[in-house]
Design an enzyme around this catalytic site. Structure first.
Site, PDB file in Angstrom:
ATOM      1  CE  LYS A  80     -24.159 -24.725 -63.058  1.00 23.81           C
ATOM      2  NZ  LYS A  80     -22.391 -24.078 -63.516  1.00 23.81           N
ATOM      3  CB  SER A 155     -23.380 -24.006 -67.769  1.00 22.61           C
ATOM      4  OG  SER A 155     -22.445 -23.920 -66.420  1.00 22.61           O
ATOM      5  CB  SER A 179     -20.294 -21.627 -66.299  1.00 20.90           C
ATOM      6  OG  SER A 179     -20.658 -21.849 -67.224  1.00 20.90           O
TER       7      SER A 179
HETATM    8  N1  GLN Z   1     -20.117 -22.043 -71.498  1.00 17.75           N
HETATM    9  C1  GLN Z   1     -18.426 -22.994 -71.584  1.00 17.75           C
HETATM   10  C2  GLN Z   1     -18.725 -24.317 -72.062  1.00 17.75           C
HETATM   11  O1  GLN Z   1     -19.514 -24.323 -72.718  1.00 17.75           O
HETATM   12  C3  GLN Z   1     -17.902 -22.865 -70.400  1.00 17.75           C
HETATM   13  C4  GLN Z   1     -18.936 -23.604 -68.908  1.00 17.75           C
HETATM   14  C5  GLN Z   1     -18.991 -23.118 -67.773  1.00 17.75           C
HETATM   15  O2  GLN Z   1     -17.871 -22.552 -67.107  1.00 17.75           O
HETATM   16  N2  GLN Z   1     -19.212 -24.328 -67.139  1.00 17.75           N
HETATM   17  O3  GLN Z   1     -17.920 -24.778 -72.745  1.00 17.75           O
END
Ligand code: GLN
Length: 505
Positions: A80, A155, A179
């Site tokens: 990532k 994400s 994410s």
């Molecule tokens: N979807 C969640 C957010 O927008 C989690 C994001 C993540 O785990 N990096 O914060």
């Protein structure tokens, strides 16, 4: 299409050990697949064909010389883009870091390299890991290989999509609120958020430091355990890194023993808020676990209903502080304001942050700055921290009654691109079931548990364990996976519609 790309990492390891295929062949097969399908999927922001082939060749040389190598030596991996990689562009999905090439490796990258794992490239993500759909990437969205009109989750949508599109056998994700797990759920792959501190955060571009956790993204539970063992373990460069050895995750995945285990269904994470097909697949998975010898109980975690609200105060507060360093002076983009002849440093910072950050990032910086501002700190940040303690207490009480807790990973299957972009709150709801684990620091896994009846899209099953008991995720996950594969006649990803290979390999 080479069969090597559909092979699990564990099988690739034995193919390499027996000499049936070389690391260069395996790496090249994945690079060919990336070349053939990634213009449709857009899982990658940067592909490092040369570097990957070079490290594959080194592993082949070591094996040929009879040297001892790691079991995963020669098995390629995608990383990532929030994880820094020396000499490889790292943007965290943001325009503000366009063109930035880090001078050092994250600890987990060093560990991948020491294990001899070729790095295929960097995967797409929501900007600074903020989002649940990968649509907030400054470089355009990633598409879900199950249906290219739908989101791959976020994400870490790039890492999950790379696995589902057979562009990489393994990938790295980060999970601040879901994410790793939510993208796994909506792409029919496996994702693990280890116990907080179980994998070093050194070299992760921080979103919310008290919640961020890197972990494995794979296509099978055993593969996740193998990768977890490579990247896990104490790191003196991370002050929140746990002491002690990596939990015995590989053994747990191989034994898949759940006899006598108590599986707790979290009452607050079932019911009406979840899509019908999600609930159906979740319920039938429970039956498989009972069949495997586990006992199912119901547990209540009353404070979980406040988890999302607490997260959207704690996380933006940390974001506002962590992202202050993107000031146009130290990294990446520098924008000079228009119409000002001799701009001050503050004016350059403002123009750069205005041009370099997307809307979602700005929204969170504003929210966090407000929550931390004098006079509001106790009301917002302070209250959220109290809720966080209540959630940890709920977990502690629930783990008195059950060895692991379970829920669906996400409330819905993959939604169409664009469907939630104008409604941030409905996007935030995607993480309703994953956020409590981050707030409490406990580990969680998502594994595929079938296709929803109404849309034929993958559903994720989430398992949570007490802190530092990560091995339980793998024992239960593996037992469920074995039974589901038996019922389906093979892995769920065998049913994914084939992508057209647009370029000749
Ligand atoms: N979807 C969640 C957010 O927008 C989690 C994001 C993540 O785990 N990096 O914060």
């Amino acid at each position: 299409m080479s069969t090597l790309i559909r092979t699990s990492a564990a099988e690739l390891a034995s193919i390499l050990a027996t000499g049936e295929a070389s690391a260069v062949e395996i790496t090249q097969a994945h690079l060919d697949r990336i070349a053939a399908v990634d213009d449709q999927v857009h899982a990658f922001l940067h592909v490092d064909a040369e570097g990957a082939l070079r490290s594959a060749a080194e592993v082949d040389k070591l094996r040929a010389a009879g040297d001892d190598v790691h079991v995963l030596a020669g098995v390629p991996i995608a990383v990532k883009d929030v994880v820094v990689t020396r000499g490889l562009p790292t943007t965290a999905g943001s325009a503000i870091l366009r063109g930035w090439v880090p001078p050092y490796d994250a600890t987990l990258v060093t560990r991948l390299k020491n294990a001899g794992m070729p790095i295929l490239g960097k995967t797409n993500m929501d900007e600074f890991a903020m989002g649940s759909s990968t649509e907030h990437s400054a470089y355009g969205p990633t598409r879900n290989p199950w249906d290219l009109t739908r989101i791959p989750g976020g994400s870490g949508g790039g890492s999950a999509a790379a696995l589902a599109a057979f562009e990489a056998p393994l990938a790295i994700g980060t999970d601040t609120g879901g994410s790793i797990r939510q993208p796994a759920a909506v792409t029919g792959t496996v994702g693990v958020k280890p116990t907080y501190g179980g994998v070093s955060r050194y070299g992760l571009i921080a979103m919310a430091s008290s919640l961020d956790q890197a972990g494995p993204c794979t296509r099978s539970v055993l593969d996740a355990a193998l990768l977890h063992s490579v990247i896990g373990g104490h790191d003196p460069m991370d002050s929140t890194s746990l002491a002690g050895p990596v939990p015995a995750v590989v053994e747990a995945a191989r034994n898949a023993d759940v006899s006598g285990m108590r599986i707790g269904i979290i009452t607050e994470l079932t019911g009406d808020g979840f899509q019908l097909g999600v609930r159906e697949r979740f319920d039938s998975s429970l039956a498989h676990l009972v069949d495997a010898g586990a006992q199912v109980v119901e547990v209540s975690c009353p404070s979980f209903v406040y988890a999302l609200a607490a997260y959207y105060l704690v996380m933006p507060s940390e974001v506002s502080s962590n992202l202050a360093k993107f000031d146009a002076m130290r990294y990446g983009l520098r924008v000079f304001p228009e119409g000002i002849d001799d701009p001050s440093a503050e004016q350059v910072m403002a123009a750069t942050r205005d041009a370099g950050f997307g809307d979602e990032v700005k929204r969170r910086i504003i929210l966090g700055t407000y929550a931390l501002s004098s006079g509001y700190y106790d009301a917002y940040y302070g209250s959220a921290q109290k809720v966080r303690s209540l959630i940890a207490a709920d977990f502690a009480a629930a783990f008195e009654q059950a060895d692991v807790l379970v829920s669906p990973t996400a409330p819905t299957t993959a939604f169409p691109l664009g469907a939630k972009l104008s409604d941030p709150l409905s996007m935030y709801m995607q993480d309703i079931a994953t956020i409590p684990a981050n707030l409490a620091g406990v580990p969680g896994i998502s594994l595929p548990c079938g296709l929803a009846g109404e849309d034929g899209l993958p559903v994720g099953f989430q398992i949570l364990a007490p802190a530092m008991k990560d091995e339980r995720l793998y024992a239960v996950g593996s037992a469920l996976e074995q039974r589901l594969h038996h019922a389906w006649g093979g892995p769920l990803l065998h049913r994914i519609p084939a992508l057209t290979e647009t370029k000749e390999a």
